[in-house]
Motif scaffolding. Structure first.
Motif, PDB file in Angstrom:
ATOM      1  N   SER A 175      -5.884  43.456  21.528  1.00  0.00           N
ATOM      2  CA  SER A 175      -5.714  42.140  20.897  1.00  0.00           C
ATOM      3  C   SER A 175      -6.225  41.014  21.790  1.00  0.00           C
ATOM      4  O   SER A 175      -5.603  39.951  21.887  1.00  0.00           O
ATOM      5  CB  SER A 175      -4.239  41.893  20.549  1.00  0.00           C
ATOM      6  N   THR A 176      -7.364  41.231  22.422  1.00  0.00           N
ATOM      7  CA  THR A 176      -7.864  40.235  23.383  1.00  0.00           C
ATOM      8  C   THR A 176      -8.175  38.896  22.711  1.00  0.00           C
ATOM      9  O   THR A 176      -7.922  37.832  23.294  1.00  0.00           O
ATOM     10  CB  THR A 176      -9.129  40.760  24.084  1.00  0.00           C
ATOM     11  N   ARG A 177      -8.702  38.932  21.490  1.00  0.00           N
ATOM     12  CA  ARG A 177      -9.019  37.676  20.807  1.00  0.00           C
ATOM     13  C   ARG A 177      -7.776  36.962  20.289  1.00  0.00           C
ATOM     14  O   ARG A 177      -7.787  35.744  20.109  1.00  0.00           O
ATOM     15  CB  ARG A 177      -9.993  37.934  19.653  1.00  0.00           C
ATOM     16  N   MET A 178      -6.723  37.718  20.053  1.00  0.00           N
ATOM     17  CA  MET A 178      -5.477  37.114  19.588  1.00  0.00           C
ATOM     18  C   MET A 178      -4.717  36.473  20.742  1.00  0.00           C
ATOM     19  O   MET A 178      -4.051  35.453  20.580  1.00  0.00           O
ATOM     20  CB  MET A 178      -4.612  38.180  18.901  1.00  0.00           C
ATOM     21  N   GLY A 179      -4.801  37.083  21.919  1.00  0.00           N
ATOM     22  CA  GLY A 179      -4.098  36.555  23.076  1.00  0.00           C
ATOM     23  C   GLY A 179      -2.673  37.044  23.214  1.00  0.00           C
ATOM     24  O   GLY A 179      -1.982  36.741  24.191  1.00  0.00           O
ATOM     25  N   LYS A 189      -1.182  41.779  18.590  1.00  0.00           N
ATOM     26  CA  LYS A 189      -1.117  41.458  17.160  1.00  0.00           C
ATOM     27  C   LYS A 189      -0.245  42.447  16.405  1.00  0.00           C
ATOM     28  O   LYS A 189       0.259  42.135  15.324  1.00  0.00           O
ATOM     29  CB  LYS A 189      -2.516  41.399  16.549  1.00  0.00           C
ATOM     30  N   ASP A 246      -3.947  46.546  11.592  1.00  0.00           N
ATOM     31  CA  ASP A 246      -4.063  45.089  11.433  1.00  0.00           C
ATOM     32  C   ASP A 246      -4.669  44.682  10.090  1.00  0.00           C
ATOM     33  O   ASP A 246      -5.162  43.572   9.945  1.00  0.00           O
ATOM     34  CB  ASP A 246      -4.883  44.489  12.578  1.00  0.00           C
ATOM     35  N   ASP A 276      -7.613  39.374  13.662  1.00  0.00           N
ATOM     36  CA  ASP A 276      -8.150  39.492  15.016  1.00  0.00           C
ATOM     37  C   ASP A 276      -7.905  38.255  15.872  1.00  0.00           C
ATOM     38  O   ASP A 276      -7.843  38.349  17.095  1.00  0.00           O
ATOM     39  CB  ASP A 276      -9.665  39.763  14.965  1.00  0.00           C
ATOM     40  N   THR A 277      -7.804  37.094  15.236  1.00  0.00           N
ATOM     41  CA  THR A 277      -7.713  35.837  15.982  1.00  0.00           C
ATOM     42  C   THR A 277      -6.518  35.019  15.502  1.00  0.00           C
ATOM     43  O   THR A 277      -5.995  35.238  14.400  1.00  0.00           O
ATOM     44  CB  THR A 277      -8.986  34.994  15.775  1.00  0.00           C
ATOM     45  N   GLN A 286      -6.675  32.168  14.309  1.00  0.00           N
ATOM     46  CA  GLN A 286      -7.100  31.537  13.059  1.00  0.00           C
ATOM     47  C   GLN A 286      -6.897  32.481  11.866  1.00  0.00           C
ATOM     48  O   GLN A 286      -6.476  32.056  10.787  1.00  0.00           O
ATOM     49  CB  GLN A 286      -8.572  31.131  13.163  1.00  0.00           C
ATOM     50  N   ASP A 287      -7.203  33.778  12.081  1.00  0.00           N
ATOM     51  CA  ASP A 287      -6.963  34.769  11.030  1.00  0.00           C
ATOM     52  C   ASP A 287      -5.486  34.788  10.633  1.00  0.00           C
ATOM     53  O   ASP A 287      -5.143  34.822   9.446  1.00  0.00           O
ATOM     54  CB  ASP A 287      -7.355  36.177  11.510  1.00  0.00           C
TER      55      ASP A 287
END
Length: 206
Positions: A15-19, A22, A107, A186-187, A189-190
């Motif tokens: 989940s690198t883009r989520m931080g 997720k 996800d 993934d993010t 924003q998603d």
């Protein structure tokens, strides 16, 4: 004779883009991953395999007491192909005769029991070795694969996913429409968009 179809839920990513993991994001009164797992449990499929990797020690408690088998992919950082291999190989330790598997992701928030059951029903009625979900002008997971395809799935390159096998065997693939299968989280924003579009507790499952 009823064919035994297992479900393998791939949830090993970092989940690198989520931080933040997720898999543990709140969703419909539970977590995103547990929601997907519960949909699989309610389906006609058995057993249910969940492949964890990054943050496994944080995620494991959220799946406590569910009738599933959790396996850990120690090579998760090398790509999704390693998780597919880990999941399929874990089936060799079971006593049941597994005729097919459904591969799905942890996800995809709109995966439902109905979608999973439709894949199994189409497998029984069409006789095709691959039943894939169709969305965004492509075919992908959740997808069902007959055991005759297992060897190819296990030997995928580390960074390759099941879509490569679906494309290779497109002439042996039956597809079912699942427009919302294109949505994964993934993010941030998603996730924000998911919360905006889908009111909490609306009960929608497909």
């Amino acid at each position: 004779m009823t064919k035994t179809v297992a479900t393998i839920i791939l949830a090993a990513g970092a989940s690198t883009r989520m931080g933040t993991p997720k898999q543990l994001l709140p969703y419909r009164g539970t977590t995103l991953l547990r929601h997907v797992v519960e949909q699989a449990i309610a389906s006609v499929c058995q057993p249910i395999i969940v492949v964890l990797g990054a943050n496994a020690e944080k995620i494991y408690p959220s799946l406590n007491q569910l009738p599933i088998q959790i396996v850990e992919n120690l090579n998760w950082n090398q790509g999704i192909g390693t998780s597919i291999k880990t999941g399929i190989e874990s089936l060799s330790h079971l006593h049941e005769k597994i005729e097919a598997i459904i591969l799905t992701l942890g996800d995809q928030p709109f995966i439902s029991t109905q979608i999973i059951n439709r894949l199994v029903e189409a497998y029984h009625t069409t006789g095709q070795p691959i039943i894939a979900s169709e969305y965004a002008e492509t075919c992908g997971v959740p997808a069902l694969f007959d055991r005759t395809i297992f060897a190819e799935l296990i030997t995928l390159k580390q960074t390759e996913g099941a879509k490569k096998i679906i494309k290779k065997h497109h002439h042996q693939t039956f597809s079912l429409p699942f427009p919302q299968g294109a949505i994964d989280i993934d993010t941030p924003q998603d996730y924000q968009q998911l919360q905006t579009k889908i009111p909490w507790g609306d009960g929608a499952s497909t």
